[in-house]
Design a protein around this motif. Structure first.
Motif, short mmCIF file in Angstrom:
data_model
loop_
_atom_site.label_atom_id
_atom_site.label_comp_id
_atom_site.label_asym_id
_atom_site.label_seq_id
_atom_site.Cartn_x
_atom_site.Cartn_y
_atom_site.Cartn_z
N UNK A 155 58.89 12.41 31.24
CA UNK A 155 58.36 11.56 32.32
C UNK A 155 59.47 10.74 32.95
N UNK A 156 60.38 10.22 32.11
CA UNK A 156 61.49 9.41 32.62
C UNK A 156 62.37 10.22 33.56
N UNK A 184 74.70 13.90 42.46
CA UNK A 184 74.15 12.56 42.71
C UNK A 184 73.69 11.90 41.41
N UNK A 185 73.13 12.69 40.51
CA UNK A 185 72.65 12.15 39.24
C UNK A 185 73.15 13.01 38.09
N UNK A 186 73.69 12.34 37.07
CA UNK A 186 74.12 13.00 35.83
C UNK A 186 73.38 12.31 34.70
N UNK A 187 72.32 12.94 34.22
CA UNK A 187 71.43 12.35 33.23
C UNK A 187 71.75 12.94 31.86
N UNK A 188 72.17 12.10 30.92
CA UNK A 188 72.44 12.57 29.57
C UNK A 188 71.22 12.32 28.69
N UNK A 189 70.87 13.34 27.90
CA UNK A 189 69.69 13.28 27.04
C UNK A 189 70.12 13.53 25.59
N UNK A 190 69.73 12.63 24.70
CA UNK A 190 70.11 12.78 23.29
C UNK A 190 69.21 11.89 22.44
N UNK A 216 63.82 10.88 21.66
CA UNK A 216 63.10 10.81 20.39
C UNK A 216 61.59 10.97 20.61
N UNK A 217 61.11 10.54 21.78
CA UNK A 217 59.74 10.81 22.21
C UNK A 217 59.83 11.77 23.40
N UNK A 218 59.72 13.08 23.16
CA UNK A 218 59.97 14.07 24.22
C UNK A 218 59.12 13.87 25.47
#
Length: 352
Positions: free
Chosen positions: A227-228, A193-199, A220-222
């Protein structure tokens, strides 16, 4: 022949070396057509992989044309165009019988560009050719095939399958580099349902959205990023966190975003220990998996490519000739500056 070789920590060089020869009846000699550079090659040059000896030709991804086969090779002949797996497999030992080709006990596993000479050269000796090589479908691009040597099966086997991605789940992929993007492409087989990319790189995050990510998070702000992710998952955290960087900070990030009964699937190549928060994870039923790719899904992925379910050639951003390999390394080692994901290096030295 010309080859790009590891010399010592901090130094690799494009030099003249002897052309490989058949050593065992199960060997093949392949003329490299196209190869690429992997983040692991950069780790080796830095000195993070001490098992790699000075003088070893780098590279473990590529396609080529069979030049010669040993008398024990039955599936391939001179002139065949082949995909070369990053993992060699005898098919007969204890681990091969279990499908764990990564730990083949007879000149197998991940040895190209690591324990034996690799693919950033004009020619390559391929052990256990019948199991290590694959015939290439005519309608697939060279670029797509090169991505099948390593990053696509790595993202799929070690990220998606070990992470237990399933329909309707939430997935965060930490690291929008080649392996992270390969995990993104293959995760879509299972309709999460959700594919969240983090970089940290906004350009790579935009690329990820174009490849099928549903959300992007700049880390950049872990604390803000964590929280996001919780906001995106109704305060529960993700079902699957795929670590595709290989540093302590990104593994720790995964530990902090994983939801109850979730799985942290580690794909990254770690050169340092990490803090493992077992005191916090056990009570939340968290699973943690690791692994070195076995490439036993390569036939399955070839079929997926043939049906155009995925298009890994989109990962290729830069093209070079083998004679320009030093320039290719300059670009790839500063990937963010050049908006590079994967480079293709074409053999322009050996005659077809």
């Amino acid at each position: 022949m010309k080859a790009y070789t590891y010399v010592k920590p901090g130094l690799a060089s494009f030099v003249d070396v002897d052309k490989p020869v058949i050593r065992k009846p199960t060997d093949a000699i392949v003329r490299i057509v196209k190869t690429t550079i992997c983040g692991t090659d950069l780790h080796i040059i830095k000195g993070d992989v001490p098992a790699c000896q000075s003088g070893t030709i780098l590279g473990h991804e590529g396609i080529g044309i069979v030049e010669e086969v040993g008398e024990g090779v039955s599936n391939f002949k001179k002139g065949d165009k082949v995909l070369i797996s990053c993992v060699c497999a005898c098919g007969k030992c204890y681990y091969c019988k279990k499908g764990i080709y990564a730990h083949c006990e007879d000149e197998g596993g991940w040895i190209f560009g690591h324990l034996i000479d690799g693919m950033q050269a004009e020619y390559l000796r391929v052990p256990h050719a019948d199991n290590t090589l694959y015939h290439t479908p005519e309608d697939l691009s060279d670029e797509a095939l090169v991505m099948l040597s390593d990053i696509l099966p790595t993202g799929y086997e070690i990220g998606v399958l070990k992470g237990k991605v399933e329909p309707g789940c939430s997935v965060a992929i930490i690291g929008s580099g080649p392996v992270g993007l390969a995990a993104l492409l293959t995760a879509q087989f299972y309709s999460p349902a959700k594919l969240i990319m983090v970089d940290l790189d906004d350009n790579r995050l935009e690329t990820a959205l174009s490849f099928g990510a549903t959300h992007k998070v700049n880390s950049s702000d872990p604390e803000k990023a964590i929280k996001e992710i919780y906001d995106l998952t109704d305060g529960r955290g993700v079902d699957v966190a795929i670590e595709a960087v290989g540093i302590p900070a990104t593994f720790d990030f995964c530990q902090k975003i994983i939801g109850v009964d979730g799985t942290v699937a580690n794909c990254g190549v770690h050169g340092k220990p990490v803090e493992f928060d077992l005191d916090k994870l056990w009570i939340r039923n968290i699973n943690v998996t690791t692994g070195l790719v076995s490439t036993n899904t390569t036939p399955q992925l070839l079929k997926a490519l043939e049906s155009h379910k995925i298009e890994p050639e989109k990962l290729v951003t830069h093209y070079f000739k083998l004679s320009e390999i030093e320039k290719a390394y300059e670009v790839f080692s500063k990937a963010a500056d050049h908006h590079a994901i994967k480079v293709i290096i074409e053999n322009d030295i050996s005659e077809a």
